[in-house]
Design a protein around this motif. Sequence first.
Motif, PDB file in Angstrom:
ATOM      1  N   ILE A  91      -9.907  11.279   5.666  1.00  8.95           N
ATOM      2  CA  ILE A  91     -10.525  10.096   6.324  1.00  8.95           C
ATOM      3  C   ILE A  91     -10.079   8.607   5.886  1.00  8.95           C
ATOM      4  O   ILE A  91      -9.532   7.894   6.747  1.00  8.95           O
ATOM      5  CB  ILE A  91     -12.252  10.136   5.995  1.00  8.95           C
ATOM      6  N   VAL A  92      -9.754   8.581   4.767  1.00 12.77           N
ATOM      7  CA  VAL A  92      -9.106   7.381   3.844  1.00 12.77           C
ATOM      8  C   VAL A  92      -7.579   7.232   4.561  1.00 12.77           C
ATOM      9  O   VAL A  92      -7.272   6.267   4.848  1.00 12.77           O
ATOM     10  CB  VAL A  92      -9.405   7.174   2.640  1.00 12.77           C
ATOM     11  N   HIS A  93      -7.010   8.436   4.457  1.00  9.72           N
ATOM     12  CA  HIS A  93      -5.506   8.462   4.507  1.00  9.72           C
ATOM     13  C   HIS A  93      -5.456   7.910   6.223  1.00  9.72           C
ATOM     14  O   HIS A  93      -4.468   7.203   6.624  1.00  9.72           O
ATOM     15  CB  HIS A  93      -4.892   9.814   4.717  1.00  9.72           C
ATOM     16  N   THR A  94      -6.355   8.541   7.112  1.00  5.59           N
ATOM     17  CA  THR A  94      -6.234   8.282   8.660  1.00  5.59           C
ATOM     18  C   THR A  94      -6.734   6.730   8.759  1.00  5.59           C
ATOM     19  O   THR A  94      -5.937   6.050   9.825  1.00  5.59           O
ATOM     20  CB  THR A  94      -7.099   9.092   9.202  1.00  5.59           C
ATOM     21  N   ALA A  95      -7.596   6.157   7.917  1.00  4.65           N
ATOM     22  CA  ALA A  95      -7.989   4.756   8.301  1.00  4.65           C
ATOM     23  C   ALA A  95      -6.850   3.933   7.985  1.00  4.65           C
ATOM     24  O   ALA A  95      -6.455   3.003   8.713  1.00  4.65           O
ATOM     25  CB  ALA A  95      -9.124   4.657   7.465  1.00  4.65           C
ATOM     26  N   VAL A 113       0.777  -1.314   0.039  1.00  2.00           N
ATOM     27  CA  VAL A 113       0.137  -0.030   0.038  1.00  2.00           C
ATOM     28  C   VAL A 113       0.862   1.261   0.055  1.00  2.00           C
ATOM     29  O   VAL A 113       1.784   1.529   0.962  1.00  2.00           O
ATOM     30  CB  VAL A 113      -0.912   0.109   1.055  1.00  2.00           C
ATOM     31  N   ILE A 114       0.437   1.942  -1.009  1.00  2.00           N
ATOM     32  CA  ILE A 114       1.160   3.530  -1.115  1.00  2.00           C
ATOM     33  C   ILE A 114       0.162   4.412  -0.557  1.00  2.00           C
ATOM     34  O   ILE A 114      -0.675   4.549  -1.391  1.00  2.00           O
ATOM     35  CB  ILE A 114       1.839   3.731  -2.387  1.00  2.00           C
ATOM     36  N   VAL A 115       0.418   5.172   0.189  1.00  2.00           N
ATOM     37  CA  VAL A 115      -0.642   6.384   0.545  1.00  2.00           C
ATOM     38  C   VAL A 115       0.173   7.621  -0.013  1.00  2.00           C
ATOM     39  O   VAL A 115       1.192   7.968   0.188  1.00  2.00           O
ATOM     40  CB  VAL A 115      -0.722   6.624   2.010  1.00  2.00           C
ATOM     41  N   SER A 116      -0.869   8.413  -0.827  1.00  2.00           N
ATOM     42  CA  SER A 116      -0.206   9.467  -1.326  1.00  2.00           C
ATOM     43  C   SER A 116      -0.913  10.757  -1.460  1.00  2.00           C
ATOM     44  O   SER A 116      -2.231  11.026  -1.408  1.00  2.00           O
ATOM     45  CB  SER A 116      -0.050   9.123  -3.005  1.00  2.00           C
ATOM     46  N   ASP A 122       2.564   0.866   3.692  1.00  2.00           N
ATOM     47  CA  ASP A 122       3.815   0.583   3.607  1.00  2.00           C
ATOM     48  C   ASP A 122       4.651   1.625   2.899  1.00  2.00           C
ATOM     49  O   ASP A 122       5.934   1.644   3.548  1.00  2.00           O
ATOM     50  CB  ASP A 122       3.883  -0.804   2.425  1.00  2.00           C
ATOM     51  N   GLU A 123       4.105   2.468   2.306  1.00  2.00           N
ATOM     52  CA  GLU A 123       4.919   3.517   1.699  1.00  2.00           C
ATOM     53  C   GLU A 123       4.066   4.942   1.791  1.00  2.00           C
ATOM     54  O   GLU A 123       2.919   4.885   1.704  1.00  2.00           O
ATOM     55  CB  GLU A 123       5.252   3.204   0.288  1.00  2.00           C
ATOM     56  N   LEU A 124       4.584   6.185   1.809  1.00  2.00           N
ATOM     57  CA  LEU A 124       3.836   7.124   2.216  1.00  2.00           C
ATOM     58  C   LEU A 124       4.656   8.249   1.080  1.00  2.00           C
ATOM     59  O   LEU A 124       5.752   8.505   1.124  1.00  2.00           O
ATOM     60  CB  LEU A 124       3.955   7.890   3.499  1.00  2.00           C
ATOM     61  N   HIS A 125       4.017   8.904   0.134  1.00  2.00           N
ATOM     62  CA  HIS A 125       4.453   9.882  -0.702  1.00  2.00           C
ATOM     63  C   HIS A 125       3.820  11.310  -0.351  1.00  2.00           C
ATOM     64  O   HIS A 125       2.710  11.210  -0.347  1.00  2.00           O
ATOM     65  CB  HIS A 125       4.145   9.676  -2.245  1.00  2.00           C
ATOM     66  N   LEU A 126       4.509  12.262  -0.043  1.00  2.00           N
ATOM     67  CA  LEU A 126       3.808  13.654   0.389  1.00  2.00           C
ATOM     68  C   LEU A 126       4.542  14.625  -0.643  1.00  2.00           C
ATOM     69  O   LEU A 126       5.532  14.830  -0.577  1.00  2.00           O
ATOM     70  CB  LEU A 126       4.187  13.889   1.870  1.00  2.00           C
ATOM     71  N   ALA A 127       3.586  15.255  -1.427  1.00  2.00           N
ATOM     72  CA  ALA A 127       4.099  16.279  -2.298  1.00  2.00           C
ATOM     73  C   ALA A 127       3.672  17.447  -1.108  1.00  2.00           C
ATOM     74  O   ALA A 127       2.436  17.881  -1.202  1.00  2.00           O
ATOM     75  CB  ALA A 127       3.422  16.419  -3.539  1.00  2.00           C
ATOM     76  N   VAL A 128       4.625  18.510  -0.869  1.00  2.00           N
ATOM     77  CA  VAL A 128       4.363  19.662  -0.031  1.00  2.00           C
ATOM     78  C   VAL A 128       4.689  20.819  -0.859  1.00  2.00           C
ATOM     79  O   VAL A 128       5.851  21.173  -1.685  1.00  2.00           O
ATOM     80  CB  VAL A 128       5.356  19.581   1.055  1.00  2.00           C
ATOM     81  N   ALA A 129       3.537  21.671  -1.047  1.00  2.00           N
ATOM     82  CA  ALA A 129       3.504  23.004  -1.593  1.00  2.00           C
ATOM     83  C   ALA A 129       4.115  23.987  -0.705  1.00  2.00           C
ATOM     84  O   ALA A 129       4.222  23.859   0.729  1.00  2.00           O
ATOM     85  CB  ALA A 129       2.009  23.243  -1.779  1.00  2.00           C
ATOM     86  N   VAL A 132      -1.552  -1.187  -4.172  1.00  2.00           N
ATOM     87  CA  VAL A 132      -2.354  -0.388  -4.266  1.00  2.00           C
ATOM     88  C   VAL A 132      -1.921   0.998  -4.051  1.00  2.00           C
ATOM     89  O   VAL A 132      -0.943   1.300  -2.982  1.00  2.00           O
ATOM     90  CB  VAL A 132      -3.547  -0.783  -2.998  1.00  2.00           C
ATOM     91  N   LEU A 133      -2.570   2.102  -4.653  1.00  2.00           N
ATOM     92  CA  LEU A 133      -2.273   3.377  -4.284  1.00  2.00           C
ATOM     93  C   LEU A 133      -3.507   4.118  -3.598  1.00  2.00           C
ATOM     94  O   LEU A 133      -4.603   4.062  -4.152  1.00  2.00           O
ATOM     95  CB  LEU A 133      -2.102   4.256  -5.710  1.00  2.00           C
ATOM     96  N   VAL A 134      -3.345   4.579  -2.651  1.00  2.00           N
ATOM     97  CA  VAL A 134      -4.466   5.091  -1.857  1.00  2.00           C
ATOM     98  C   VAL A 134      -4.303   6.562  -2.138  1.00  2.00           C
ATOM     99  O   VAL A 134      -3.317   7.476  -1.563  1.00  2.00           O
ATOM    100  CB  VAL A 134      -4.430   4.856  -0.296  1.00  2.00           C
ATOM    101  N   GLU A 135      -5.158   7.302  -2.567  1.00  2.00           N
ATOM    102  CA  GLU A 135      -5.103   8.794  -2.919  1.00  2.00           C
ATOM    103  C   GLU A 135      -5.980   9.819  -2.095  1.00  2.00           C
ATOM    104  O   GLU A 135      -5.996  10.966  -2.517  1.00  2.00           O
ATOM    105  CB  GLU A 135      -5.568   9.070  -4.588  1.00  2.00           C
TER     106      GLU A 135
END
Length: 241
Positions: A177-181, A6-9, A189-196, A170-173
Amino acid sequence: MALPYVIVSAAMSIDGFLDDVSPERLMLSNAADFDRVDAVRASVDAIVVGAGTVRADDPRLLVRSPERREERLAGGRPASPLRAVISPSGQLEPGARLFDRAADDAAGRVVVYTSIEGARTFPLGPEADEFGPATWPEGSAHPEVVSVGDVGVAPLAVLEDLAGRGIERVLVEGGGIVHTAFLSADLADELHLAVAPFLLGSTGGPRFVHAAAFPQSPERPLHLVETQTIGAVALLRYRRE
């Protein structure tokens, strides 16, 4: 049976907002980062979002690059991944672009994960009274509806069902609420954060995550495996142990 990777983006402001409170969608990223996300989409077997994201952004959740789509097809996969929506209530608009097969015949199938109550009181299938065949827009595809809980939708149950379908990545976009869950259940397993490069403060709207008991604590931090500058956007990529 092994669970999918699982990748959370997410793209967010420095102070953790996914959007502001204006009616227009706030752009937190840029064209180069959108292309990076498209490459990640092309690498996975399923994209997962919450019903709030579908209502707010009306996304199609497709791989956009023709070259990447062709590469997937050449490898025996659909041009775009399976698209999954978590909606405990089942209340989704049948006219959403997600269900528009006329717009893209090669779009991946759509699965809606809902609660037993949601499936009973507001089903989305073709037999539904509320959104039955007569009221679905022409060219729309009925999603497959899977009830996985009495009231809510546990992310573990979603991943177990996806694993049974042969889904490996799986990519969780989003949204928050879904990120938190997924993060609070220790299923990322992995977290991608694009920070403005700005803060929203009092004009901020939905947040990246909500208050919860997160296992990614100071005692068990995530590991920073990549930092990248994409124009004015900073990409941070983390992995769990």
